[in-house]
Design a protein around this motif. Sequence first.
Motif, PDB file in Angstrom:
ATOM      1  N   GLU A  35       1.012  -1.099   0.152  1.00 21.56           N
ATOM      2  CA  GLU A  35       0.024  -0.054   0.015  1.00 21.56           C
ATOM      3  C   GLU A  35       0.929   1.251  -0.020  1.00 21.56           C
ATOM      4  N   PRO A  36       0.659   2.315  -0.658  1.00 23.81           N
ATOM      5  CA  PRO A  36       1.638   3.395  -0.984  1.00 23.81           C
ATOM      6  C   PRO A  36       1.528   4.501   0.117  1.00 23.81           C
ATOM      7  N   LEU A  37       2.012   4.199   1.293  1.00 26.88           N
ATOM      8  CA  LEU A  37       1.822   4.746   2.322  1.00 26.88           C
ATOM      9  C   LEU A  37       3.533   5.174   2.955  1.00 26.88           C
ATOM     10  N   ILE A  38       3.456   6.319   3.373  1.00 26.80           N
ATOM     11  CA  ILE A  38       4.748   6.901   4.197  1.00 26.80           C
ATOM     12  C   ILE A  38       4.129   7.161   5.549  1.00 26.80           C
ATOM     13  N   VAL A  39       4.947   6.466   6.679  1.00 26.01           N
ATOM     14  CA  VAL A  39       4.409   6.534   7.927  1.00 26.01           C
ATOM     15  C   VAL A  39       5.708   7.110   8.836  1.00 26.01           C
ATOM     16  N   GLU A  40       5.035   7.914   9.671  1.00 26.02           N
ATOM     17  CA  GLU A  40       5.923   8.482  10.833  1.00 26.02           C
ATOM     18  C   GLU A  40       5.923   7.751  12.095  1.00 26.02           C
ATOM     19  N   LEU A  41       6.979   7.584  12.654  1.00 26.32           N
ATOM     20  CA  LEU A  41       7.145   6.511  13.863  1.00 26.32           C
ATOM     21  C   LEU A  41       7.952   7.327  15.059  1.00 26.32           C
ATOM     22  N   SER A  42       7.420   7.153  16.253  1.00 31.74           N
ATOM     23  CA  SER A  42       8.375   7.627  17.408  1.00 31.74           C
ATOM     24  C   SER A  42       9.587   6.717  17.543  1.00 31.74           C
ATOM     25  N   LEU A  43      10.312   7.308  18.330  1.00 36.19           N
ATOM     26  CA  LEU A  43      11.549   6.417  18.595  1.00 36.19           C
ATOM     27  C   LEU A  43      11.353   5.296  19.459  1.00 36.19           C
ATOM     28  N   GLU A  44      10.252   5.106  19.922  1.00 39.44           N
ATOM     29  CA  GLU A  44       9.797   3.660  20.661  1.00 39.44           C
ATOM     30  C   GLU A  44       9.055   2.887  19.682  1.00 39.44           C
ATOM     31  N   GLY A  45       8.663   3.370  18.501  1.00 38.20           N
ATOM     32  CA  GLY A  45       8.111   2.382  17.521  1.00 38.20           C
ATOM     33  C   GLY A  45       6.735   2.557  17.465  1.00 38.20           C
ATOM     34  N   GLN A  46       6.156   3.531  17.837  1.00 33.48           N
ATOM     35  CA  GLN A  46       4.501   3.656  17.882  1.00 33.48           C
ATOM     36  C   GLN A  46       4.075   4.480  16.546  1.00 33.48           C
ATOM     37  N   LEU A  47       3.327   4.109  15.930  1.00 35.61           N
ATOM     38  CA  LEU A  47       2.885   4.685  14.725  1.00 35.61           C
ATOM     39  C   LEU A  47       2.297   6.294  15.093  1.00 35.61           C
ATOM     40  N   LEU A  48       2.493   7.372  14.471  1.00 32.94           N
ATOM     41  CA  LEU A  48       2.108   8.533  14.731  1.00 32.94           C
ATOM     42  C   LEU A  48       1.608   9.148  13.459  1.00 32.94           C
ATOM     43  N   ARG A  49       1.718   8.714  12.345  1.00 34.60           N
ATOM     44  CA  ARG A  49       1.052   9.275  11.266  1.00 34.60           C
ATOM     45  C   ARG A  49       1.323   8.478  10.112  1.00 34.60           C
ATOM     46  N   GLN A  50       0.258   8.683   8.961  1.00 36.35           N
ATOM     47  CA  GLN A  50       0.503   7.919   7.689  1.00 36.35           C
ATOM     48  C   GLN A  50       0.068   8.849   6.602  1.00 36.35           C
ATOM     49  N   VAL A  51       0.743   8.791   5.579  1.00 41.61           N
ATOM     50  CA  VAL A  51       0.513   9.725   4.355  1.00 41.61           C
ATOM     51  C   VAL A  51       0.404   8.961   3.340  1.00 41.61           C
ATOM     52  N   ARG A  52      -0.849   9.038   2.347  1.00 40.56           N
ATOM     53  CA  ARG A  52      -0.829   8.370   1.266  1.00 40.56           C
ATOM     54  C   ARG A  52      -0.185   8.885   0.135  1.00 40.56           C
ATOM     55  N   VAL A  53       0.527   8.230  -0.706  1.00 42.93           N
ATOM     56  CA  VAL A  53       1.285   8.741  -1.875  1.00 42.93           C
ATOM     57  C   VAL A  53       0.609   8.418  -3.084  1.00 42.93           C
ATOM     58  N   GLU A  54       0.257   9.284  -4.197  1.00 40.28           N
ATOM     59  CA  GLU A  54      -0.209   8.876  -5.379  1.00 40.28           C
ATOM     60  C   GLU A  54       0.607   9.034  -6.488  1.00 40.28           C
ATOM     61  N   GLY A  55       0.552   8.082  -7.155  1.00 41.04           N
ATOM     62  CA  GLY A  55       1.366   8.125  -8.409  1.00 41.04           C
ATOM     63  C   GLY A  55       2.748   7.427  -8.259  1.00 41.04           C
ATOM     64  N   VAL A  56       2.815   6.379  -7.158  1.00 34.54           N
ATOM     65  CA  VAL A  56       4.211   5.833  -7.181  1.00 34.54           C
ATOM     66  C   VAL A  56       3.865   4.050  -6.993  1.00 34.54           C
ATOM     67  N   SER A  57       4.894   3.488  -7.169  1.00 31.59           N
ATOM     68  CA  SER A  57       4.731   1.878  -6.961  1.00 31.59           C
ATOM     69  C   SER A  57       6.003   1.159  -6.260  1.00 31.59           C
ATOM     70  N   ASP A  58       5.860   0.119  -5.671  1.00 31.50           N
ATOM     71  CA  ASP A  58       6.961  -0.438  -5.081  1.00 31.50           C
ATOM     72  C   ASP A  58       8.067   0.473  -4.394  1.00 31.50           C
ATOM     73  N   MET A  59       7.560   1.117  -3.702  1.00 32.67           N
ATOM     74  CA  MET A  59       8.441   2.116  -2.828  1.00 32.67           C
ATOM     75  C   MET A  59       9.374   1.322  -1.998  1.00 32.67           C
ATOM     76  N   GLU A  60      10.649   1.564  -2.143  1.00 34.84           N
ATOM     77  CA  GLU A  60      11.720   0.877  -1.150  1.00 34.84           C
ATOM     78  C   GLU A  60      12.614   1.728  -0.435  1.00 34.84           C
ATOM     79  N   GLY A  61      12.744   2.970  -1.004  1.00 35.27           N
ATOM     80  CA  GLY A  61      13.737   3.614  -0.431  1.00 35.27           C
ATOM     81  C   GLY A  61      13.214   4.906   0.283  1.00 35.27           C
ATOM     82  N   LEU A  62      13.558   5.672   1.367  1.00 36.10           N
ATOM     83  CA  LEU A  62      13.240   6.902   1.878  1.00 36.10           C
ATOM     84  C   LEU A  62      14.582   7.627   2.526  1.00 36.10           C
ATOM     85  N   THR A  63      14.633   8.686   2.284  1.00 36.75           N
ATOM     86  CA  THR A  63      15.459   9.481   3.251  1.00 36.75           C
ATOM     87  C   THR A  63      15.017  10.973   3.470  1.00 36.75           C
ATOM     88  N   HIS A  64      15.416  11.208   4.458  1.00 39.64           N
ATOM     89  CA  HIS A  64      15.053  13.015   5.053  1.00 39.64           C
ATOM     90  C   HIS A  64      16.120  13.732   4.476  1.00 39.64           C
TER      91      HIS A  64
END
Length: 296
Positions: free
Chosen positions: A84-113
């Motif tokens: 599912e094309p989602l970017i997620v934000e996590l706390s430093l303890e592993g809790q899910l904080l936020r989900q952002v849906r990404v339109e126009g992508v497929s097979d996301m594997e890499g991410l960097t700030h």
Amino acid sequence: MKPFAIILALVLLIGGISLHVSGLGALLWYSWSLSGKALPEQALNLARYQVDIEALEVAGIDDDLSALTYNAERNTLWSVLNGEPLIVELSLEGQLLRQVRVEGVSDMEGLTHVGGNRYVLAEERSQRLLIVEIPDDAEQISVEHAGSLSIGLDGDGNKGFEGLSWDHVGQRLLVVKERDPLRVLAVTGFVDSPQGGSMEVQISELKAPNSPRLFMTDLSSVSLHEPSGHLLLLSDESRVLVEYDVEGEPLSLLLLRRGRHGLSSTVPQAEGVAIDTERRIYLVSEPNLFYRFVPR
């Protein structure tokens, strides 16, 4: 010579295993050879790390957790789901904080700030890099007008780009390709190109694909520790995280196997690695597992 070293040397000789061939023999050899190595003061020294959060299931995510990056400005971690094309934000303890849906992508594997609300995404199969903005209140973004760069290497398929890390000092994007062959690339001129302007992109290979220093069987993620300039390369299949110095020499290993570094079970499928300002190391593993290692 230590008895273990003699036995291992015989095994390698009889089995005809070369250090130029990725495999368990090479991993064991490096594990032994680095164990007594004097390390520079700035080294992370992965051998001293112990797990303090192990195999935490991230609530709200069922599967496909992949990639990891640390946002020092928000003091949070960010990851992607490659199904599912989602970017997620996590706390430093592993809790899910936020989900952002990404339109126009497929097979996301890499991410960097990169900085502020800017991130770079990587699609594995297409080998496409995308610069995206994620506003603070966004629940959905589109890549329709995002800056993009496609790099065709070694054909397409499911052995493409797996991990990204932004080097603020060198102003370069570090990219790892999973295998066939393994590649560690540095891309300059893409992230800092003028919006809508022409790009003078340069791509260089940090390590030759057949380098004996790349003794893992695959690469699943990369993270740069900027204070030292040392590179962390993660391998899912070899179940190891390797620290490299600025000259590209391996310095230390973190073995992701049961009984090592306090792990009660082997990490099943390590897909992302990040390091924070306190030198704590974070891993995510499919389907939805979160790990944190701290120096002792």
